[in-house]
Scaffold this motif. Structure first.
Motif, PDB file in Angstrom:
ATOM      1  N   PRO A 337       0.845  -0.998   0.065  1.00 30.03           N
ATOM      2  CA  PRO A 337      -0.017  -0.001  -0.090  1.00 30.03           C
ATOM      3  C   PRO A 337       0.850   1.029  -0.066  1.00 30.03           C
ATOM      4  CG  PRO A 337       0.182  -1.005   2.041  1.00 30.03           C
ATOM      5  CD  PRO A 337       0.892  -1.946   1.396  1.00 30.03           C
ATOM      6  N   GLU A 338       0.330   2.164  -0.337  1.00 25.44           N
ATOM      7  CA  GLU A 338       0.979   3.580  -0.296  1.00 25.44           C
ATOM      8  C   GLU A 338       2.233   3.605  -0.935  1.00 25.44           C
ATOM      9  OE1 GLU A 338       0.842   4.050   3.794  1.00 25.44           O
ATOM     10  OE2 GLU A 338      -1.002   5.123   3.997  1.00 25.44           O
ATOM     11  N   GLY A 339       2.505   2.816  -1.930  1.00 22.92           N
ATOM     12  CA  GLY A 339       3.688   2.535  -2.689  1.00 22.92           C
ATOM     13  C   GLY A 339       5.029   2.392  -1.915  1.00 22.92           C
ATOM     14  N   LEU A 340       4.620   1.821  -0.737  1.00 24.21           N
ATOM     15  CA  LEU A 340       5.754   1.294   0.165  1.00 24.21           C
ATOM     16  C   LEU A 340       6.701   0.357  -0.468  1.00 24.21           C
ATOM     17  CD1 LEU A 340       3.866   0.689   3.692  1.00 24.21           C
ATOM     18  CD2 LEU A 340       5.630   2.369   3.221  1.00 24.21           C
ATOM     19  N   LYS A 341       7.954   0.343   0.026  1.00 23.36           N
ATOM     20  CA  LYS A 341       8.963  -0.690  -0.441  1.00 23.36           C
ATOM     21  C   LYS A 341       8.822  -1.858   0.346  1.00 23.36           C
ATOM     22  CE  LYS A 341      12.526   2.033  -2.599  1.00 23.36           C
ATOM     23  NZ  LYS A 341      13.922   1.782  -2.990  1.00 23.36           N
ATOM     24  N   SER A 342       8.908  -2.975  -0.182  1.00 22.59           N
ATOM     25  CA  SER A 342       8.489  -4.239   0.434  1.00 22.59           C
ATOM     26  C   SER A 342       8.926  -4.602   1.731  1.00 22.59           C
ATOM     27  CB  SER A 342       8.706  -5.531  -0.644  1.00 22.59           C
ATOM     28  OG  SER A 342      10.176  -5.489  -1.049  1.00 22.59           O
ATOM     29  N   TRP A 343      10.337  -4.259   2.138  1.00 19.60           N
ATOM     30  CA  TRP A 343      11.085  -4.445   3.417  1.00 19.60           C
ATOM     31  C   TRP A 343      10.194  -3.289   4.240  1.00 19.60           C
ATOM     32  CZ3 TRP A 343      13.102  -8.418   5.360  1.00 19.60           C
ATOM     33  CH2 TRP A 343      13.916  -9.155   4.221  1.00 19.60           C
ATOM     34  N   GLY A 369       8.087  -3.380  -4.274  1.00 19.77           N
ATOM     35  CA  GLY A 369       6.689  -2.842  -4.074  1.00 19.77           C
ATOM     36  C   GLY A 369       5.708  -3.765  -3.893  1.00 19.77           C
ATOM     37  N   PHE A 370       6.052  -5.275  -4.042  1.00 22.50           N
ATOM     38  CA  PHE A 370       5.282  -6.373  -3.924  1.00 22.50           C
ATOM     39  C   PHE A 370       5.444  -7.424  -2.590  1.00 22.50           C
ATOM     40  CE2 PHE A 370       5.287  -4.916  -8.107  1.00 22.50           C
ATOM     41  CZ  PHE A 370       3.928  -4.818  -8.523  1.00 22.50           C
ATOM     42  N   PHE A 371       4.530  -7.959  -2.253  1.00 19.50           N
ATOM     43  CA  PHE A 371       4.575  -8.591  -1.212  1.00 19.50           C
ATOM     44  C   PHE A 371       3.831 -10.007  -0.959  1.00 19.50           C
ATOM     45  CE2 PHE A 371       3.965  -9.400   3.568  1.00 19.50           C
ATOM     46  CZ  PHE A 371       5.459  -8.871   4.137  1.00 19.50           C
ATOM     47  N   ARG A 372       4.562 -11.147  -0.496  1.00 18.30           N
ATOM     48  CA  ARG A 372       4.173 -12.619  -0.852  1.00 18.30           C
ATOM     49  C   ARG A 372       3.398 -12.957   0.370  1.00 18.30           C
ATOM     50  NH1 ARG A 372       7.557 -17.945  -1.437  1.00 18.30           N
ATOM     51  NH2 ARG A 372       7.170 -17.987   0.865  1.00 18.30           N
ATOM     52  N   LEU A 373       2.194 -13.513   0.408  1.00 18.52           N
ATOM     53  CA  LEU A 373       1.482 -14.039   1.639  1.00 18.52           C
ATOM     54  C   LEU A 373       1.308 -15.647   1.147  1.00 18.52           C
ATOM     55  CD1 LEU A 373      -1.217 -11.497   1.927  1.00 18.52           C
ATOM     56  CD2 LEU A 373       0.770 -11.570   3.299  1.00 18.52           C
ATOM     57  N   SER A 374       1.572 -16.367   2.199  1.00 16.75           N
ATOM     58  CA  SER A 374       1.496 -17.940   1.895  1.00 16.75           C
ATOM     59  C   SER A 374       0.172 -18.429   2.569  1.00 16.75           C
ATOM     60  CB  SER A 374       2.789 -18.342   2.599  1.00 16.75           C
ATOM     61  OG  SER A 374       2.416 -19.782   2.920  1.00 16.75           O
ATOM     62  N   SER A 375      -0.275 -19.360   1.926  1.00 18.81           N
ATOM     63  CA  SER A 375      -1.486 -19.910   2.508  1.00 18.81           C
ATOM     64  C   SER A 375      -1.192 -21.238   3.503  1.00 18.81           C
ATOM     65  CB  SER A 375      -2.637 -20.191   1.419  1.00 18.81           C
ATOM     66  OG  SER A 375      -1.991 -21.313   0.420  1.00 18.81           O
ATOM     67  N   PHE A 376       0.121 -21.589   3.714  1.00 21.38           N
ATOM     68  CA  PHE A 376       0.439 -22.750   4.254  1.00 21.38           C
ATOM     69  C   PHE A 376       0.216 -22.621   5.596  1.00 21.38           C
ATOM     70  CE2 PHE A 376       3.077 -23.451   0.134  1.00 21.38           C
ATOM     71  CZ  PHE A 376       2.088 -24.816  -0.421  1.00 21.38           C
ATOM     72  N   GLY A 377      -0.055 -21.809   6.261  1.00 21.01           N
ATOM     73  CA  GLY A 377      -0.087 -21.614   7.490  1.00 21.01           C
ATOM     74  C   GLY A 377      -1.527 -22.282   8.376  1.00 21.01           C
TER      75      GLY A 377
END
Ligand code: PLP
Length: 397
Positions: A337-343, A369-377
């Motif tokens: 969001p808001e153009g945040l950097k991924s870290w 600028g992107f972020f990965r969410l995993s569904s393995f939890g």
């Protein structure tokens, strides 16, 4: 003078993605010992091995206990039962493979590096990014020149060859880690036509094929002409829970030749030289995955993960966040969001809502600028994390 180490290792970048995440999480936990953390970063599965595999492996252990049924070394390319079972899995989708075109492996990661033995190091590789880091590092270790083809929102994270696309080897991964994007049959056909036109070989990573639904292709061999330009690298890790047990398979068509050399025959030569086969017990377990019952159980686990993915994507929908994947893959790839950097987004999620994901920048520069969410939890953690993200992100678009 003296022994020279492989200097190509000097060209590797520090692989600090998961190390840096672990460090940040450790520091946060030390400062906030009472807070629960919600992990959406894991690439490992959480469901156990499918029951059919467990049963077959128990029986195989018993085989090994008796002289009459004991197996010593197994054939280097795989026991016939496993190779036929995997070929039968392809036949269910109308793909005819000779079992001798299927090679058992210790998993896709091993193969992604080992398979490079088939090609001269002077043949450059093209890697679509963001990408699973092993493609780049294995190529660099082998001394191979690497170039990148960037994926992004403009091509829905599914880059295609253009008139200037040049390479001898190309890595494709569909469904993709980290973006969750899946090529259509028409798009894969473009890659296959490109490779056949220029004599390139596609290394097709199908580690997540079992997550594909509907008409989308599971395999590059669903296209026309892939048997003369593609190798498919598969894994039972994310489908049947073999991440810690280790089993996969690789398809090398007998029709795949370059400069009069047959790549299937070369791989037979490679395996018979560099391996002494793979555990009989594991291969019996792997063969059981491809039975009706095994495949039903695999789908049960996949639906379990997909439910987690749905919980995540519903939260992102409610917050108006743009994302890719999550439907035919265990990963959801969201725009920060808001153009945040991924870290920076990683820090925000950890500090504000105790959710841990994976910064896109770790999969290559164009993942910034992107972020990965995993569904393995676990479903519980996923639900809590999704709700926290929804609330946080509603105010930050
Ligand atoms: N390929 C991709 C795209 C992956 O994400 C992974 C594991 O995360 C692998 C290959 C490795 O799978 P395996 O466990 O079979 O080595």
């Amino acid at each position: 003078m003296g022994l020279k180490p492989n200097g190509n290792y000097r060209n590797l970048k520090d692989s600090y993605l998961f190390f840096r995440i672990a460090k940040k999480v450790e520091a946060y936990r030390a400062e906030h010992p009472a807070l629960t953390l919600y992990r959406l970063g894991i690439g490992d599965v959480s469901r156990p091995l499918c029951g059919a595999a467990i049963q077959a492996m128990h029986a195989a252990v018993e085989d090994q206990a008796k002289a009459e049924t004991f197996h010593g070394y197994t054939p280097e390319c795989g026991i016939p039962e496993f190779r036929s079972a995997a070929a039968g899995y392809y036949a269910r989708r109308g793909i005819r493979l000779d079992p001798e075109e299927v090679f058992v492996s210790s998993g896709a990661s091993d193969e992604l590096g080992d398979i490079l033995d088939l090609f001269e190091t002077s043949s450059p590789a093209l890697i679509t990014q963001p990408a699973y880091p092993a493609y780049v590092d294995a190529s660099i270790m082998a001394g191979r020149a690497v170039s990148f083809l960037n994926a992004g929102p403009d091509n829905d994270f599914l880059p295609l060859p253009g008139p200037d696309t040049a390479a001898d080897l190309i890595y494709l991964c569909s469904p993709n880690n980290p973006t969750g994007a899946v090529y259509t049959l028409e798009q894969l056909q473009k890659w296959v036509d490109w490779a056949n036109d220029r004599g390139a070989v596609i290394l097709f990573d199908a580690a997540y094929e079992a997550f594909v639904e509907g008409d989308l292709p599971h395999s590059i061999f669903e296209t026309e002409g892939a048997e003369t330009c593609a190798i498919e690298i598969c894994s039972l890790s994310k489908t049947a829970g073999f991440t810690g047990t280790r089993l996969g398979y690789t398809v090398i068509p007998k029709a795949l030749e370059r400069e009069g050399m047959n790549l299937n025959a070369m791989w037979v030569r490679n395996r018979t030289t560099k391996t002494n086969g793979i555990s009989y017990i594991l291969q019996k377990g792997g063969a059981a995955v491809f039975t009706d019952e095994g495949l039903r159980q695999v789908q049960e686990s996949i639906q379990f993960y997909k439910q987690n993915a749905r919980v995540l994507t519903e939260a992102l929908d409610a917050a108006g966040v743009r994302y890719w994947g999550g439907k035919n893959a265990p990963y959801v790839w969201m725009a920060c969001p808001e153009g945040l950097k991924s870290w920076d987004f990683f820090d925000l999620l950890l500090n504000e809502i105790q959710v841990i994901g994976t910064p896109g920048e770790g999969f290559g520069a164009c993942g910034e600028g992107f972020f990965r969410l995993s569904s393995f939890g676990s479903p519980e953690d996923t639900r809590t994390a999704a709700e926290r993200m929804r609330v946080l992100l509603m105010h930050r678009q």
